[in-house]
Design a protein around this motif. Sequence first.
Motif, PDB file in Angstrom:
ATOM      1  N   THR A 118     -16.980  -9.574 -10.717  1.00  0.00           N
ATOM      2  CA  THR A 118     -16.098  -8.422 -10.909  1.00  0.00           C
ATOM      3  C   THR A 118     -15.344  -8.088  -9.618  1.00  0.00           C
ATOM      4  N   LYS A 119     -16.054  -8.186  -8.500  1.00  0.00           N
ATOM      5  CA  LYS A 119     -15.414  -7.870  -7.224  1.00  0.00           C
ATOM      6  C   LYS A 119     -14.294  -8.857  -6.911  1.00  0.00           C
ATOM      7  N   LYS A 120     -14.548 -10.127  -7.197  1.00  0.00           N
ATOM      8  CA  LYS A 120     -13.531 -11.155  -6.949  1.00  0.00           C
ATOM      9  C   LYS A 120     -12.316 -10.914  -7.833  1.00  0.00           C
ATOM     10  N   TYR A 121     -12.560 -10.581  -9.090  1.00  0.00           N
ATOM     11  CA  TYR A 121     -11.454 -10.321 -10.018  1.00  0.00           C
ATOM     12  C   TYR A 121     -10.637  -9.117  -9.562  1.00  0.00           C
ATOM     13  N   LEU A 122     -11.313  -8.030  -9.199  1.00  0.00           N
ATOM     14  CA  LEU A 122     -10.612  -6.826  -8.756  1.00  0.00           C
ATOM     15  C   LEU A 122      -9.881  -7.065  -7.440  1.00  0.00           C
ATOM     16  N   GLY A 123     -10.473  -7.897  -6.589  1.00  0.00           N
ATOM     17  CA  GLY A 123      -9.832  -8.207  -5.313  1.00  0.00           C
ATOM     18  C   GLY A 123      -8.536  -8.967  -5.493  1.00  0.00           C
ATOM     19  N   LEU A 124      -8.494  -9.842  -6.509  1.00  0.00           N
ATOM     20  CA  LEU A 124      -7.286 -10.598  -6.790  1.00  0.00           C
ATOM     21  C   LEU A 124      -6.195  -9.713  -7.377  1.00  0.00           C
ATOM     22  N   SER A 125      -6.608  -8.697  -8.149  1.00  0.00           N
ATOM     23  CA  SER A 125      -5.627  -7.845  -8.817  1.00  0.00           C
ATOM     24  C   SER A 125      -5.261  -6.609  -7.992  1.00  0.00           C
ATOM     25  N   ARG A 126      -6.062  -6.313  -6.969  1.00  0.00           N
ATOM     26  CA  ARG A 126      -5.810  -5.122  -6.166  1.00  0.00           C
ATOM     27  C   ARG A 126      -5.983  -5.473  -4.685  1.00  0.00           C
ATOM     28  N   ASN A 127      -4.880  -5.828  -4.030  1.00  0.00           N
ATOM     29  CA  ASN A 127      -4.944  -6.248  -2.627  1.00  0.00           C
ATOM     30  C   ASN A 127      -4.323  -5.231  -1.693  1.00  0.00           C
ATOM     31  N   SER A 128      -4.324  -3.972  -2.105  1.00  0.00           N
ATOM     32  CA  SER A 128      -3.691  -2.966  -1.266  1.00  0.00           C
ATOM     33  C   SER A 128      -4.538  -1.702  -1.199  1.00  0.00           C
ATOM     34  N   PHE A 129      -4.241  -0.891  -0.196  1.00  0.00           N
ATOM     35  CA  PHE A 129      -4.957   0.357   0.054  1.00  0.00           C
ATOM     36  C   PHE A 129      -4.066   1.515  -0.391  1.00  0.00           C
ATOM     37  N   GLN A 177     -12.227   1.011  -1.720  1.00  0.00           N
ATOM     38  CA  GLN A 177     -10.986   0.247  -1.900  1.00  0.00           C
ATOM     39  C   GLN A 177     -10.954  -1.035  -1.085  1.00  0.00           C
ATOM     40  N   LEU A 178     -11.556  -1.015   0.096  1.00  0.00           N
ATOM     41  CA  LEU A 178     -11.465  -2.166   0.988  1.00  0.00           C
ATOM     42  C   LEU A 178     -12.371  -3.309   0.563  1.00  0.00           C
ATOM     43  N   ASP A 179     -11.976  -4.519   0.929  1.00  0.00           N
ATOM     44  CA  ASP A 179     -12.792  -5.707   0.710  1.00  0.00           C
ATOM     45  C   ASP A 179     -13.670  -5.897   1.947  1.00  0.00           C
ATOM     46  N   SER A 180     -14.981  -5.842   1.768  1.00  0.00           N
ATOM     47  CA  SER A 180     -15.897  -5.914   2.911  1.00  0.00           C
ATOM     48  C   SER A 180     -15.918  -7.291   3.574  1.00  0.00           C
ATOM     49  N   GLU A 181     -15.325  -8.302   2.940  1.00  0.00           N
ATOM     50  CA  GLU A 181     -15.223  -9.621   3.573  1.00  0.00           C
ATOM     51  C   GLU A 181     -14.006  -9.696   4.482  1.00  0.00           C
ATOM     52  N   ILE A 182     -13.028  -8.827   4.249  1.00  0.00           N
ATOM     53  CA  ILE A 182     -11.788  -8.821   5.032  1.00  0.00           C
ATOM     54  C   ILE A 182     -11.825  -7.780   6.136  1.00  0.00           C
ATOM     55  N   PHE A 183     -12.568  -6.683   5.917  1.00  0.00           N
ATOM     56  CA  PHE A 183     -12.624  -5.595   6.888  1.00  0.00           C
ATOM     57  C   PHE A 183     -14.044  -5.393   7.403  1.00  0.00           C
ATOM     58  N   GLY A 184     -14.149  -4.936   8.651  1.00  0.00           N
ATOM     59  CA  GLY A 184     -15.453  -4.703   9.250  1.00  0.00           C
ATOM     60  C   GLY A 184     -15.466  -3.478  10.136  1.00  0.00           C
ATOM     61  N   MET A 185     -16.638  -2.822  10.238  1.00  0.00           N
ATOM     62  CA  MET A 185     -16.797  -1.639  11.084  1.00  0.00           C
ATOM     63  C   MET A 185     -16.940  -2.045  12.549  1.00  0.00           C
ATOM     64  N   LEU A 186     -16.270  -1.296  13.424  1.00  0.00           N
ATOM     65  CA  LEU A 186     -16.438  -1.486  14.866  1.00  0.00           C
ATOM     66  C   LEU A 186     -17.378  -0.420  15.425  1.00  0.00           C
ATOM     67  N   ASN A 187     -17.266   0.751  14.884  1.00  0.00           N
ATOM     68  CA  ASN A 187     -18.116   1.890  15.246  1.00  0.00           C
ATOM     69  C   ASN A 187     -18.041   2.871  14.084  1.00  0.00           C
ATOM     70  N   LYS A 188     -18.553   4.069  14.248  1.00  0.00           N
ATOM     71  CA  LYS A 188     -18.580   5.032  13.136  1.00  0.00           C
ATOM     72  C   LYS A 188     -17.193   5.528  12.738  1.00  0.00           C
ATOM     73  N   SER A 189     -16.189   5.229  13.580  1.00  0.00           N
ATOM     74  CA  SER A 189     -14.849   5.771  13.332  1.00  0.00           C
ATOM     75  C   SER A 189     -13.794   4.722  13.001  1.00  0.00           C
ATOM     76  N   VAL A 190     -14.022   3.465  13.343  1.00  0.00           N
ATOM     77  CA  VAL A 190     -12.961   2.455  13.240  1.00  0.00           C
ATOM     78  C   VAL A 190     -13.364   1.279  12.351  1.00  0.00           C
ATOM     79  N   ILE A 191     -12.435   0.902  11.470  1.00  0.00           N
ATOM     80  CA  ILE A 191     -12.574  -0.273  10.608  1.00  0.00           C
ATOM     81  C   ILE A 191     -11.413  -1.204  10.929  1.00  0.00           C
TER      82      ILE A 191
END
Length: 235
Positions: A118-129, A177-191
């Motif tokens: 489901t996540k892969k399907y939604l990721g293909l259809s929704r690639n924006s924030f 909304q974000l894809d956790s494979e594309i985005f990552g946390m740097l600290n409690k405030s920044v992705i």
Amino acid sequence: MKIAICDDDRIVIEQLEQYIEIINDRSIEYEVFFCAEELHKYIEKHEKEFDVFILDIEMKEMSGIDFAKKLREKNTSALIVFMTSHSQYVFDVFETITFDFIEKPLTFDKIKKVLEKTKKYLGLSRNSFAFKYRKNSYNVSFSNICYLEKDGRKLCIYTMDDKKYQCNMRLKEIWSQLDSEIFGMLNKSVIVNISNVESIAGDNVILQDGKKLYISRNYRKELKKKHFDYLRGIV
């Protein structure tokens, strides 16, 4: 990925919750319901939208199939996944535009597989924030997001084309909304967008434009792995 789980068997609900907690994907947000009527009333009252519905077919009063038929009158895009211990229902569920089918008894592998699908399907259809600010709606593609920075309720979105957007959003809403494979946390405030990371050196993440962002020790190991996996995937 916002998921509604509905089953009148509390043991099944507890199983699903346990499996989702083990998977530990911050992009997954879920709510549980113990009857289809409760779920239907909740959606009507709160005008709540879910990306995925995981429904037991056989429930008292309103079955999963009956609920799905009502849902399809107003929502044709949500993904519906049915659960049942009786395989004879397999063909009935496809009348409601069904995404997938899970046969009971449930196992961790079955749930993990369907959530990945489901996540892969939604990721293909929704690639924006998507977000709103001062009554205006915006959509920023994942590829154009450099990094996101939170300050209390306020969220600043920095883009690759040197623009800055602002909105109010909780961390849980952001990760839904974000894809956790594309985005990552740097600290409690920044992705950060992994594709924009040039290197990781000590307490700093160096972006492709040379900008340095602080990364805390708690997130360093996970981000390095994500960055390595990303590089391995493109070379």
